[in-house]
Design a protein around this motif. Structure first.
Motif, short mmCIF file in Angstrom:
data_model
loop_
_atom_site.label_atom_id
_atom_site.label_comp_id
_atom_site.label_asym_id
_atom_site.label_seq_id
_atom_site.Cartn_x
_atom_site.Cartn_y
_atom_site.Cartn_z
N LYS A 59 1.84 74.78 13.17
CA LYS A 59 1.13 74.52 11.93
C LYS A 59 2.00 73.77 10.93
CE LYS A 59 -1.35 77.91 10.29
NZ LYS A 59 -1.72 79.17 9.61
N LYS A 60 3.29 74.07 10.93
CA LYS A 60 4.19 73.47 9.95
C LYS A 60 5.00 72.31 10.53
CE LYS A 60 4.60 77.90 7.54
NZ LYS A 60 5.52 78.96 7.05
N ARG A 61 4.51 71.73 11.63
CA ARG A 61 5.24 70.65 12.28
C ARG A 61 4.29 69.57 12.76
NH1 ARG A 61 10.44 71.52 13.27
NH2 ARG A 61 11.10 73.52 12.49
N LEU A 62 4.84 68.38 12.93
CA LEU A 62 4.14 67.29 13.59
C LEU A 62 5.11 66.67 14.57
CD1 LEU A 62 1.63 65.58 13.89
CD2 LEU A 62 2.41 64.14 12.01
N ASN A 63 4.76 66.71 15.85
CA ASN A 63 5.64 66.23 16.92
C ASN A 63 7.03 66.87 16.84
OD1 ASN A 63 6.14 64.75 19.25
ND2 ASN A 63 6.95 63.01 18.10
N PHE A 64 7.05 68.18 16.66
CA PHE A 64 8.28 68.98 16.65
C PHE A 64 9.13 68.75 15.40
CE2 PHE A 64 7.25 68.02 21.13
CZ PHE A 64 7.05 69.30 21.61
N ASN A 65 8.64 68.03 14.40
CA ASN A 65 9.37 67.77 13.17
C ASN A 65 8.71 68.51 12.00
OD1 ASN A 65 11.43 65.79 14.04
ND2 ASN A 65 9.65 64.55 14.55
N PRO A 66 9.51 68.96 11.01
CA PRO A 66 8.96 69.75 9.91
C PRO A 66 8.15 68.92 8.93
CG PRO A 66 11.28 69.30 9.52
CD PRO A 66 10.98 68.78 10.90
N ILE A 67 7.14 69.53 8.35
CA ILE A 67 6.40 68.89 7.27
C ILE A 67 7.14 69.13 5.96
CG2 ILE A 67 4.23 69.26 8.48
CD1 ILE A 67 3.67 71.50 6.34
N LEU A 162 -1.89 69.52 -2.74
CA LEU A 162 -0.73 69.52 -1.85
C LEU A 162 0.31 70.53 -2.30
CD1 LEU A 162 0.04 65.76 -1.03
CD2 LEU A 162 -0.58 67.54 0.58
N LEU A 163 0.54 70.60 -3.59
CA LEU A 163 1.60 71.46 -4.12
C LEU A 163 1.30 72.93 -3.93
CD1 LEU A 163 2.30 68.70 -5.48
CD2 LEU A 163 3.10 70.00 -7.44
N ASN A 164 0.03 73.30 -3.99
CA ASN A 164 -0.33 74.71 -4.00
C ASN A 164 -1.06 75.16 -2.74
OD1 ASN A 164 0.68 74.94 -6.69
ND2 ASN A 164 -1.23 74.05 -7.46
N ASP A 165 -0.98 74.37 -1.70
CA ASP A 165 -1.71 74.69 -0.47
C ASP A 165 -0.88 75.66 0.38
OD1 ASP A 165 -3.24 74.84 1.76
OD2 ASP A 165 -3.42 72.69 2.10
N LYS A 166 -1.12 76.93 0.23
CA LYS A 166 -0.36 77.95 0.96
C LYS A 166 -0.80 78.07 2.41
CE LYS A 166 1.73 78.98 -2.87
NZ LYS A 166 3.11 78.50 -3.11
N GLN A 167 -2.01 77.59 2.71
CA GLN A 167 -2.53 77.70 4.07
C GLN A 167 -2.25 76.44 4.89
OE1 GLN A 167 -6.68 78.58 3.36
NE2 GLN A 167 -6.27 80.79 3.36
N PHE A 168 -1.57 75.48 4.30
CA PHE A 168 -1.16 74.26 4.98
C PHE A 168 -2.35 73.49 5.58
CE2 PHE A 168 2.56 76.98 5.00
CZ PHE A 168 3.55 76.11 4.53
N LYS A 169 -3.45 73.46 4.82
CA LYS A 169 -4.60 72.68 5.28
C LYS A 169 -4.39 71.19 5.03
CE LYS A 169 -8.11 76.30 4.81
NZ LYS A 169 -9.40 76.67 4.17
N ASN A 170 -3.64 70.86 4.00
CA ASN A 170 -3.29 69.48 3.70
C ASN A 170 -1.77 69.38 3.64
OD1 ASN A 170 -6.06 68.20 2.91
ND2 ASN A 170 -5.98 70.14 1.79
N GLN A 171 -1.19 68.56 4.50
CA GLN A 171 0.27 68.55 4.67
C GLN A 171 0.82 67.13 4.51
OE1 GLN A 171 0.76 70.07 8.62
NE2 GLN A 171 -0.02 72.09 8.14
N LEU A 172 1.79 66.98 3.63
CA LEU A 172 2.56 65.75 3.57
C LEU A 172 3.69 65.87 4.59
CD1 LEU A 172 3.25 63.02 2.18
CD2 LEU A 172 4.77 64.32 0.69
N VAL A 173 3.81 64.88 5.46
CA VAL A 173 4.83 64.93 6.51
C VAL A 173 6.01 64.03 6.16
CG1 VAL A 173 5.26 64.61 8.98
CG2 VAL A 173 3.03 65.41 8.20
N GLU A 174 5.74 62.81 5.72
CA GLU A 174 6.82 61.91 5.29
C GLU A 174 6.21 60.83 4.41
OE1 GLU A 174 10.62 59.52 7.22
OE2 GLU A 174 9.85 61.38 8.07
#
Length: 492
Positions: A59-67, A162-174
């Motif tokens: 949930k907190k990764r994209l292609n093994f990299n952290p969001i 984005l700032l307050n999304d505790k459920q990680f429904k919207n994630q900035l990756v880079e």
């Protein structure tokens, strides 16, 4: 003086006080109008898998990299005075929301542009097409507003969503913001870096480049294999050290140097700078289909894999197949003697050459996962590969058929003679082994059916005699301590 993209980013790093340009995964770098935001790897990637469930890691990764974690990574809500008249923005994000949500806003004077999880809203709406918001999207946004008056720069602001999304429904990756309008070559370099790092395939008409502008995947040379393009590689200048990858569209294939780990940071494989392994497929289906007059099953999907490096080495990889994601047939009714194989063709031909391919048996085929270990690829070489399911004796027949001739002497210490032989007349296998070994013999017809079988037990010197009543071509499989050799026998 106009700076290149490489010079611009390098200047930003040096002047902000970082003496190396490695863009380590630990820093979010800013300098005046330049902004580069990355996810930070917790404890240098040493995650405790007992404390974190695998689904949380995904949930907190994209292609093994952290969001990017806004609660921990010290990211500002608003970056003021950085947006110029001419700018380029690259954003990688994920969103599991069906409804459209604003993620960030760029504003300079009366000019305002917003990025949502569906589109870019500016002078005209621009649909997002590089990826899928639910699995990962790469956005390249270039704007040139020479008509804007005034010298004051504008701002880039993240939405509270984005700032307050505790459920990680919207994630900035880079995110990479550069205060000028990049040319096509420069844009290609940054897009390729992000695509390789996060497993997001570019449009099918796009090639991939290293930071010097050299192609690491040529869309024309790899025509017919530009689906699900994915890669692993190392590029010191851009801070890329991607040692394992799977495509963000979840095609079920993962490849890693040495061994695939829970995160990219935990993969400690070492390769040379500007080393890349990039692959794509033909987009065909992955249903295992039984071949006519054979026990072998094949899929129609073929992958092409290219390696690029200057070190001249070969690379040991691990390949994993997720059977559900790839929609491979879960054939529980197959005989126990059927195995999964990866077939690798290095003949450089356009069509897959099954007769000359190298076959590597799966080391694990439990439940949903198939694993192939120690799959070696040489550098600066192209390969085709695919998945096959078949009994071991049949693979030995395929693998050895292109090498078999009527020479009767084996280097393993036995001799088959006469060959050819007449029906109902004896042929012999004379053994003269260097040491006592466990030997078995199987004779099969061209369809793989076993017609003769004999366990000779432990032998060193031995003469085995046999005859066949039906003319044709046979395969004599000699197993010495579990190592099987195939020998073609002609019966007239």
């Amino acid at each position: 003086m106009k700076l290149s993209i490489s010079q611009l980013l390098l200047t930003a790093i040096i002047l902000i006080g970082f003496n190396n340009f490695m863009f380590s995964q630990q820093e979010n770098l800013t300098y005046k109008d330049c902004l580069w935001i990355k996810g930070i790897e917790s404890n240098s990637g040493t995650m405790d898998s007992l404390k974190l469930k695998s689904e949380d890691l995904l949930k907190k990764r994209l292609n093994f990299n952290p969001i990017v974690d806004f609660s921990k990574d010290k990211i500002l809500k608003k970056y003021k005075n950085i947006v110029t008249k001419k700018s380029t923005l690259f954003v990688v994000f994920k969103s599991n929301e069906e409804a459209e949500n604003i993620l960030l806003t760029i504003q300079r004077g009366s000019f305002k542009s917003t990025l949502s999880n569906k589109k870019i809203i500016c002078d005209k709406d621009v649909s997002l097409n590089k990826g899928n918001p639910q699995t990962g999207t790469l956005v390249s946004y270039l704007f040139n507003k020479n008509s804007l008056l005034g010298e004051k720069n504008g701002s880039l602001e993240f939405d509270d969503l984005l700032l307050n999304d505790k459920q990680f429904k919207n994630q900035l990756v880079e995110l990479i913001y550069i205060p000028r309008f990049l040319n096509e070559n420069e844009k290609n370099i940054i897009e390729s870096y992000l695509a390789i790092k996060f497993g997001i395939s570019l449009n099918e008409d796009k090639s991939y480049y290293n930071e010097k502008g050299d192609k690491i995947w040529d869309v024309k040379e790899n025509k017919g294999f530009n689906i699900h393009v994915t890669g692993i590689g190392k590029e010191d200048f851009l801070g890329l050290n991607q040692m394992q990858s799977c495509n963000s569209l979840a095609d079920g294939l993962t490849i890693g140097i040495d061994k695939i780990e829970l995160s990219n940071a935990r993969n400690k494989a070492i390769v040379s700078d500007k080393t890349f392994i990039v692959w794509g497929d033909n987009g065909k289906n992955t249903l295992l289909v039984k071949q006519e007059n054979s026990e072998e099953k094949r899929i129609k999907r073929i992958w092409k894999l290219n390696t690029k490096s200057s070190d001249g080495l070969s690379y040991k990889t691990q390949i994993k197949i997720d059977k559900k994601l790839m929609m491979l047939e879960n054939d529980s009714s197959s005989p126990d003697r059927d195995f999964m194989w990866i077939a690798i063709d290095s003949t450089q031909s356009k069509e897959f050459n099954y007769a000359k391919a190298k076959y590597i048996k799966a080391t694990q085929n439990d439940g949903n996962e198939v694993v192939f270990d120690k799959v070696n690829f040489s550098t600066n070489t192209s390969y085709l590969f695919t998945i096959v399911k078949a009994p071991e004796y049949l693979i030995n027949q395929i693998f050895n058929s292109s090498k078999l001739d009527n020479k009767n002497q084996s280097a393993s210490g036995y001799k088959l003679f006469p060959n050819p032989v007449v029906t109902n007349e004896n042929f012999s296998i004379q053994f003269n082994l260097k040491e006592t070994s466990n030997v078995t013999i199987q004779i099969t017809d061209v369809n793989g059916k076993i017609v003769k079988s004999k366990d000779l037990g432990l032998i060193d010197f031995h003469l085995y005699n046999e005859s066949l009543a039906v003319s044709g071509t046979y395969l004599v499989l000699v197993s010495i301590n579990g190592i099987i050799e195939a020998n073609k026998l002609i019966v007239k």
